[in-house]
Design an enzyme around this catalytic site. Structure first.
Site, PDB file in Angstrom:
ATOM      1  CE  LYS A  80      -4.115   2.078   2.885  1.00 14.74           C
ATOM      2  NZ  LYS A  80      -4.092   2.113   4.303  1.00 14.74           N
ATOM      3  CB  SER A 155      -7.831   3.726   3.338  1.00 17.72           C
ATOM      4  OG  SER A 155      -7.432   3.353   3.691  1.00 17.72           O
ATOM      5  CB  SER A 179      -7.726   0.560   5.889  1.00 15.54           C
ATOM      6  OG  SER A 179      -8.871   1.347   5.531  1.00 15.54           O
TER       7      SER A 179
HETATM    8  N1  GLN Z   1     -12.589   4.103   6.654  1.00 13.77           N
HETATM    9  C1  GLN Z   1     -12.409   4.297   8.103  1.00 13.77           C
HETATM   10  C2  GLN Z   1     -11.428   6.240   7.852  1.00 13.77           C
HETATM   11  O1  GLN Z   1     -11.831   6.502   6.522  1.00 13.77           O
HETATM   12  C3  GLN Z   1     -10.750   3.530   8.498  1.00 13.77           C
HETATM   13  C4  GLN Z   1      -9.643   3.910   7.478  1.00 13.77           C
HETATM   14  C5  GLN Z   1      -8.531   2.945   7.839  1.00 13.77           C
HETATM   15  O2  GLN Z   1      -8.874   2.394   8.213  1.00 13.77           O
HETATM   16  N2  GLN Z   1      -7.496   3.597   7.432  1.00 13.77           N
HETATM   17  O3  GLN Z   1     -11.046   6.712   8.498  1.00 13.77           O
END
Ligand code: GLN
Length: 510
Positions: A80, A155, A179
C-alpha cells in the site's frame, strides 16, 4: 483475465515450484509485472519500476541458489502506498506527497525485503488512508475486479484488488478503522489486522497513531501466516511496538508457532475439527442496516462452523452503535496532529505563489490535501480545541474504554472468538456516496470497534450477494479474537477454508 499466479494454489505451492527450479523469481516477477500493467483498468498500482522489482527478484534467486531461502523468497507481493519505500515513490494517495521518495524503507518493507519477497511496487489507496472506497485518491479510484463499476473497498483498495486479480500472491495494507478487513471482504480475499503493537508502525505514513496497524492480504488464511509472521516483532523505532505478547516475545516465529499449535489442537477430531470452539455472535451486528443477502451469507458461514464442531453463543456488545461517533472524533483528532507536519517547508507540496510564511503554509495545505482529508483536519482541530476538548475528545476516549470493556466481557468467559459481518452491504458503485461524505463513515460500523479496543480481527470470503450492477459481489466474514490471538484466528479461518472454496473463487472465473 486473471494474473499469471493463478497456476499456483497458494504461496506454498509457488515456493515448491521455485525450490524445484520449475520457475525462477525473475521469470515470475516479469510475468507478474506484465499482468499488473495489463490490468491497468483496475488502477490498483500507482508506481511500478521494473528495474527495482527485477533487482529484488535476482536477489531472491540468489537466496534460493545459496540455500538461504525462506517461506516468502521469490513470492510476488506489493505495498500500500502508505508504506515508505526507498526507490518507489510514497504518495499516500495524496497530491501533498506526489513526488515524494523516502530515504529509507518502512520496517514492514525492510522485513519482507530481507525475507526475499519480491515487491511489484506501490498500491492505490485513499488519501492518507482516510476512506472506505479508495475513491479519495489523487491517482483516481481503484476498481473492484468483480465489477469494475464498484469500489474495491478502502482505504487499502489497491491491496485487495491486486490479490483478488492474482497480480500478486500477497499484499500489505493498513487498518485504522477497517481498511484491511473491509476491502478484503469487498474483493473476496483474506486479510488480517493484528493486535495493536504487533507490527511496527515505523515508516507507515501516520493517520491515527493509536489505531493504525499494518496487515497482510492473500487469497487464503494459510498464506497470511508467513506474511504476518515475517512483518511482526518488536521494533525499538516504534514507541508503541509490543515487546511481549501475553508473555511471549514479540518476534518472528510467534505467529507461525501459535498457528501450528491451534491448528493441531483443532485437528484432533477430523469429523469435527473445531469441536470445543465457542463462537460469540454479537446481536448488535445483525440489526437494522445489514443487507439481508449479506446477513444470509454470514449465517451460512456460521452454520458451516457449527457443522465443523464449533458452538454458537449469542453475545452482546452493547456499545457498538457508539463506535462510529467515538472513532470519527478520535481518528480525525490524531490525524489533525499527524498531518501538521505537511507545512510546505520540510517536505511535500509547496505552493508556487505566496506572500509570507503563513500564506505559504496555508496555500500549500489547501492545494496539497484533498477534500476528505481537509474535512478530517477541520473535525480533528475542532474537537481538540479549547472548550470542546472535554465535550468531544474526552467523551470519545471514555466510550473507547467502554467498547474495549464490552469485548473483554465477551471474550473472557463467554466465547473464544467473535464472528459477524465485516460490512453492511456488498461493494457500492463508485461515486454512489459522492454527495454525502458521512454516508461512507456509517458503513464502518462493524470494523471500528476493534481498532478502538486494539484487538486483532480478520476477514475471509464467505459467499456472494448481487451488487447494484446485477453482478455477484463477495461477502466477508469477520473473525475477532482477544489480544495477540492472531494465531488462533488464522487457524480457525484455515479450518473453514479447508471445508469451503469461497477463497478460491477468482473474479472472471467464478
Ligand atoms: N474508513 C475508515 C476511515 O476512513 C477507516 C480507514 C482505515 O482503516 N484506514 O477512517
Amino acid at each position: 483475465m486473471a494474473g499469471p499466479l493463478t497456476s499456483y494454489a497458494g504461496v506454498a505451492a509457488l515456493r515448491r515450484a521455485l525450490a524445484a527450479r520449475e520457475v525462477s523469481a525473475v521469470e515470475l516477477a516479469r510475468a507478474s509485472l506484465a499482468a499488473a500493467q495489463a490490468r491497468d483498468d483496475l488502477n490498483a498500482f500507482v508506481h511500478i519500476d521494473e528495474e527495482l522489482t527485477l533487482a529484488e527478484a535476482r536477489h531472491a534467486d540468489s537466496m534460493i541458489e545459496a540455500g538461504t531461502a525462506g517461506p516468502l523468497t521469490g513470492v510476488p507481493i506489493a505495498h500500500k502506498d502508505v508504506f515508505v519505500t526507498q526507490g518507489w515513490r510514497s504518495t499516500a494517495g495524496s497530491r501533498m506527497l506526489k513526488d515524494y521518495v523516502s530515504p529509507y524503507d518502512a520496517t514492514v518493507v525492510a522485513r519482507l525485503k530481507a525475507a526475499g519477497a519480491v515487491s511489484l511496487g506501490k498500491l492505490n489507496c485513499d488519501e492518507f488512508a482516510m476512506g472506505s472506497g479508495n475513491e479519495h485518491s489523487v491517482h483516481g479510484p481503484a476498481r473492484n475486479p468483480w465489477d469494475l463499476s464498484a469500489v474495491p473497498g478502502g482505504s487499502s483498495g489497491g491491496s485487495a484488488a491486486s490479490v483478488a486479480a492474482r497480480l500478486v500472491m500477497a499484499s500489505m495494507g493498513t487498518d485504522t478503522g477497517g481498511s484491511v478487513r473491509q476491502p478484503a471482504a469487498l474483493c473476496g480475499v483474506s486479510g488480517i489486522k493484528p493486535t495493536y503493537g504487533t507490527v511496527s508502525r515505523y515508516g507507515m505514513i501516520a493517520y491515527g497513531s493509536s489505531l493504525d496497524q499494518a496487515g497482510p492480504f492473500a487469497a487464503a488464511a494459510i498464506d497470511l501466516v508467513d506474511m504476518l509472521d515475517t512483518i511482526s516483532g518488536f521494533d525499538p523505532r516504534d514507541a508503541t511496538s509490543a515487546e511481549r505478547c501475553n508473555g511471549q516475545v514479540n518476534a518472528p516465529g510467534r505467529i507461525r508457532g501459535a498457528f501450528a499449535d491451534f491448528d493441531q489442537a483443532f485437528g484432533k477430531n477430523p469429523d469435527l475439527p473445531l469441536q470445543g470452539l465457542r463462537i460469540g455472535v454479537p446481536r448488535e451486528y445483525f440489526g437494522v442496516g445489514l443487507a439481508a443477502p449479506v446477513g444470509d451469507a454470514v449465517e451460512a458461514a456460521l452454520a458451516q462452523f457449527v457443522a465443523l464442531g464449533a458452538t454458537r453463543v449469542d453475545i452482546s456488545l452493547p456499545n457498538t452503535r457508539l463506535a462510529i461517533p467515538a472513532y470519527y472524533v478520535i481518528a480525525p483528532a490524531e490525524a489533525s496532529s499527524n498531518l501538521a507536519r505537511y507545512d510546505g517547508v520540510r517536505y511535500g507540496h509547496r505552493a508556487a505563489d505566496y506572500t509570507d510564511l503563513a500564506d505559504m503554509t496555508g496555500r500549500s495545505r489547501a492545494e496539497g490535501f484533498g477534500a476528505e482529508v481537509q474535512r478530517r483536519i477541520l473535525v480533528g482541530t475542532y474537537v481538540l480545541s479549547h472548550g470542546y476538548y472535554d465535550a468531544y475528545y474526552l467523551q470519545a476516549q471514555r466510550i473507547r474504554r467502554m467498547i474495549a470493556d464490552d469485548f473483554q466481557s465477551a471474550l473472557r468467559g463467554q466465547c473464544d472468538v467473535i464472528m459477524g459481518p465485516v460490512t453492511p452491504t456488498v461493494a457500492r458503485p463508485i461515486g454512489a456516496d459522492a454527495d454525502d461524505p458521512t454516508a461512507e463513515w456509517l458503513a464502518d460500523v462493524y470494523t471500528l470497534g476493534l481498532n478502538l479496543a486494539g484487538l486483532p480481527g480478520m476477514s475471509i470470503p464467505c459467499g456472494f450477494a448481487t451488487g447494484a450492477a446485477g453482478k455477484p459481489l463477495p461477502v466477508g466474514l469477520q473473525i475477532i479474537g482477544n489480544y495477540f490471538d492472531e494465531g488462533r484466528l488464522l487457524a480457525v479461518a484455515h479450518q473453514f477454508q479447508l471445508a469451503t472454496d469461497w477463497h478460491q473463487r477468482i473474479a472472471g472465473q467464478a
